[in-house]
Design an enzyme around this catalytic site. Structure first.
Site, short mmCIF file in Angstrom:
data_model
loop_
_atom_site.label_atom_id
_atom_site.label_comp_id
_atom_site.label_asym_id
_atom_site.label_seq_id
_atom_site.Cartn_x
_atom_site.Cartn_y
_atom_site.Cartn_z
N GLU A 1 42.63 42.45 45.64
CA GLU A 1 42.54 42.95 44.27
C GLU A 1 43.44 44.13 43.96
O GLU A 1 44.02 44.21 42.88
CB GLU A 1 41.08 43.31 43.93
CG GLU A 1 40.17 42.11 43.68
CD GLU A 1 39.56 41.54 44.95
OE1 GLU A 1 39.99 41.92 46.06
OE2 GLU A 1 38.65 40.73 44.83
N GLY B 1 37.29 36.95 45.03
CA GLY B 1 35.96 36.41 44.73
C GLY B 1 35.52 35.34 45.72
O GLY B 1 34.32 35.10 45.87
N ALA C 1 38.61 34.84 42.04
CA ALA C 1 38.32 34.68 40.62
C ALA C 1 39.58 34.15 39.95
O ALA C 1 40.69 34.34 40.46
CB ALA C 1 37.90 36.02 40.03
N GLU D 1 34.15 37.26 48.50
CA GLU D 1 32.91 37.88 48.00
C GLU D 1 31.76 36.88 47.90
O GLU D 1 30.63 37.20 48.25
CB GLU D 1 33.18 38.53 46.64
CG GLU D 1 34.06 39.78 46.77
CD GLU D 1 34.59 40.27 45.43
OE1 GLU D 1 35.21 39.48 44.70
OE2 GLU D 1 34.38 41.46 45.12
N1 DAK Z 1 43.20 31.93 40.05
C1 DAK Z 1 43.77 30.93 39.32
N2 DAK Z 1 44.55 29.96 39.85
C2 DAK Z 1 44.79 30.02 41.17
C3 DAK Z 1 44.24 31.02 41.99
C4 DAK Z 1 43.40 32.02 41.38
N3 DAK Z 1 42.80 32.99 42.07
N4 DAK Z 1 44.67 30.82 43.25
C5 DAK Z 1 45.45 29.71 43.21
N5 DAK Z 1 45.52 29.22 41.96
C6 DAK Z 1 46.28 28.07 41.50
C7 DAK Z 1 47.75 28.37 41.43
O1 DAK Z 1 48.09 29.02 40.23
C8 DAK Z 1 48.33 26.98 41.50
O2 DAK Z 1 48.22 26.36 40.24
P1 DAK Z 1 49.46 25.50 39.62
O3 DAK Z 1 50.59 26.46 39.57
O4 DAK Z 1 49.66 24.39 40.60
O5 DAK Z 1 48.93 25.08 38.28
C9 DAK Z 1 47.38 26.26 42.45
O6 DAK Z 1 46.18 27.02 42.44
C10 DAK Z 1 47.91 26.19 43.87
O7 DAK Z 1 48.23 27.50 44.27
P2 DAK Z 1 49.64 27.87 44.93
O8 DAK Z 1 50.72 26.98 44.43
O9 DAK Z 1 49.83 29.33 44.74
O10 DAK Z 1 49.36 27.51 46.44
P3 DAK Z 1 49.98 28.19 47.73
O11 DAK Z 1 49.54 27.38 48.87
O12 DAK Z 1 51.46 28.44 47.57
O13 DAK Z 1 49.30 29.63 47.82
C11 DAK Z 1 47.41 31.18 47.74
C12 DAK Z 1 47.89 29.72 48.03
C13 DAK Z 1 45.88 31.17 47.83
C14 DAK Z 1 47.98 32.11 48.82
C15 DAK Z 1 47.92 31.61 46.37
O14 DAK Z 1 47.55 30.59 45.42
C16 DAK Z 1 47.33 32.89 45.94
O15 DAK Z 1 47.76 33.96 46.38
N6 DAK Z 1 46.33 32.82 45.03
C17 DAK Z 1 45.73 34.00 44.48
C18 DAK Z 1 44.79 34.60 45.48
C19 DAK Z 1 44.16 35.87 44.97
O16 DAK Z 1 44.84 36.86 44.70
N7 DAK Z 1 42.84 35.83 44.83
C20 DAK Z 1 42.11 36.95 44.37
C21 DAK Z 1 41.98 36.84 42.91
S1 DAK Z 1 41.34 38.38 42.28
C22 DAK Z 1 35.98 41.51 38.43
C23 DAK Z 1 35.47 40.29 38.72
C24 DAK Z 1 36.02 39.59 39.76
C25 DAK Z 1 37.08 40.05 40.47
C26 DAK Z 1 37.57 41.28 40.16
C27 DAK Z 1 37.04 42.01 39.17
N8 DAK Z 1 35.45 42.24 37.35
C28 DAK Z 1 35.43 41.62 36.06
C29 DAK Z 1 34.98 43.58 37.52
C30 DAK Z 1 37.68 39.24 41.47
C31 DAK Z 1 39.02 39.22 41.60
C32 DAK Z 1 39.70 38.23 42.38
O17 DAK Z 1 39.14 37.36 43.00
#
Ligand code: DAK
Length: 263
Positions: free
Chosen positions: A131, A108, A63, A111
């Site tokens: 998360e 997400g 997400a 998911e």
């Molecule tokens: N959201 C927004 N932008 C993201 C992103 C994300 N999840 N993942 C990557 N990006 C963006 C980065 O910010 C970056 O943007 P710029 O800085 O270039 O503008 C671009 O994508 C490239 O990412 P990186 O530079 O970080 O690329 P790397 O190869 O170095 O790293 C990575 C890739 C996937 C390991 C890293 O980007 C990363 O750790 N991303 C976050 C992954 C993550 O934590 N995903 C889970 C998100 S939490 C709920 C509803 C839904 C959810 C929870 C609760 N409720 C309302 C109850 C769901 C939650 C989630 O999914």
């Protein structure tokens, strides 16, 4: 559509999440476009869907953290509901959906792949529910679907530790059915989808419904669900053609194309 593309290849529809600058992260706009794309699928001419991400690095990186970071409690619940509604729609979509996971499937992203019927992935795929490291719980069904797919013990370990796993481990624990070199992933998904599409469409739909609905209830009720859906097949032309072809030893005859009969 800005973030989601749809391509029809025979009976197979390919839905691609296309937001590469954020590694295909799910913001509200992506969720709304996904919802509209699934709702626009022509069920008379489409028998199987593939869901994948644009590019070679990411299926869906979760997400959108930027969008979520400023949410209030009420807004967080609304965002969760928006995602959950779309994911549940995919899960209960009448025809099978194959997730072709081409890279990161985090939060997400993991998911949404789990709301699909079948997951196959590329060798560079990374799965995880990060998360709790962000101070939240999985919010798009992760606590529920991961436990059902890989068992409660493994799901708890992955969710509590927020540890990412590579494709080979995802395969070992049964989260994905197969792993392919990246360039072979989409061809493999298309081949699988075409194989599904070559079978009797109403029977395939009834199988999906029987498995999904049966998993929600105890075995006695589940068997009744199966009996009903099995019985329904005997009202279809496919059953008559399919069994007739067998009895006539005519292996060349293809099953008749029958549009979805909405009961
Ligand atoms: N959201 C927004 N932008 C993201 C992103 C994300 N999840 N993942 C990557 N990006 C963006 C980065 O910010 C970056 O943007 P710029 O800085 O270039 O503008 C671009 O994508 C490239 O990412 P990186 O530079 O970080 O690329 P790397 O190869 O170095 O790293 C990575 C890739 C996937 C390991 C890293 O980007 C990363 O750790 N991303 C976050 C992954 C993550 O934590 N995903 C889970 C998100 S939490 C709920 C509803 C839904 C959810 C929870 C609760 N409720 C309302 C109850 C769901 C939650 C989630 O999914």
């Amino acid at each position: 559509m800005e973030f989601v593309t749809y391509e029809q290849d025979g009976y197979v529809g390919i839905i691609t999440i296309n937001r590469p600058k954020a590694l295909n992260a799910l913001n509200s706009a992506v969720l709304e476009e996904l919802d509209a794309t699934f709702k626009a699928v022509d069920l008379d001419t489409t028998r199987c869907l593939i869901l994948t991400g644009a590019g070679e690095k990411s299926f869906v990186a979760g997400a959108d953290i930027g969008e979520m970071s400023t949410l209030t409690k009420a807004e967080g619940e609304a965002f969760g509901k928006k995602g959950n509604d779309v994911f549940r729609y995919i899960e209960t979509f009448p025809i099978p959906v194959i997730a072709a996971v081409n890279g990161f499937a985090l939060g997400g992203g993991c998911e949404i792949s789990m709301s699909c019927d079948i997951r196959i992935c590329s060798e560079n795929a990374i799965f995880g529910q990060p998360e709790v490291g962000l101070g939240i719980t999985p919010g798009f069904g992760g606590t529920q679907r991961l436990a059902r797919l890989v068992g409660a013990g493994m799901a708890k370990q992955l969710i509590y530790t927020a540890r990412n796993i590579k494709a080979d481990e995802a395969y070992r624990i049964g989260l994905v059915n197969a792993v392919y070199p990246l360039e072979e992933l989409l061809p493999a998904a298309k081949k699988m989808a075409a194989g599904i599409a070559a079978n009797a469409p109403i029977a395939v739909r009834n199988c999906k419904k029987a498995i999904n609905d049966g998993l929600q209830v105890d075995m006695d009720q589940a068997i009744v669900i199966e009996e009903k859906l099995f019985g329904d097949c005997f009202e279809t032309e496919d059953q008559k053609a399919g069994m007739g072809n067998f009895l006539e030893k005519d292996k060349e005859k293809k099953l008749k194309v029958v549009p979805f009969q909405n009961k």
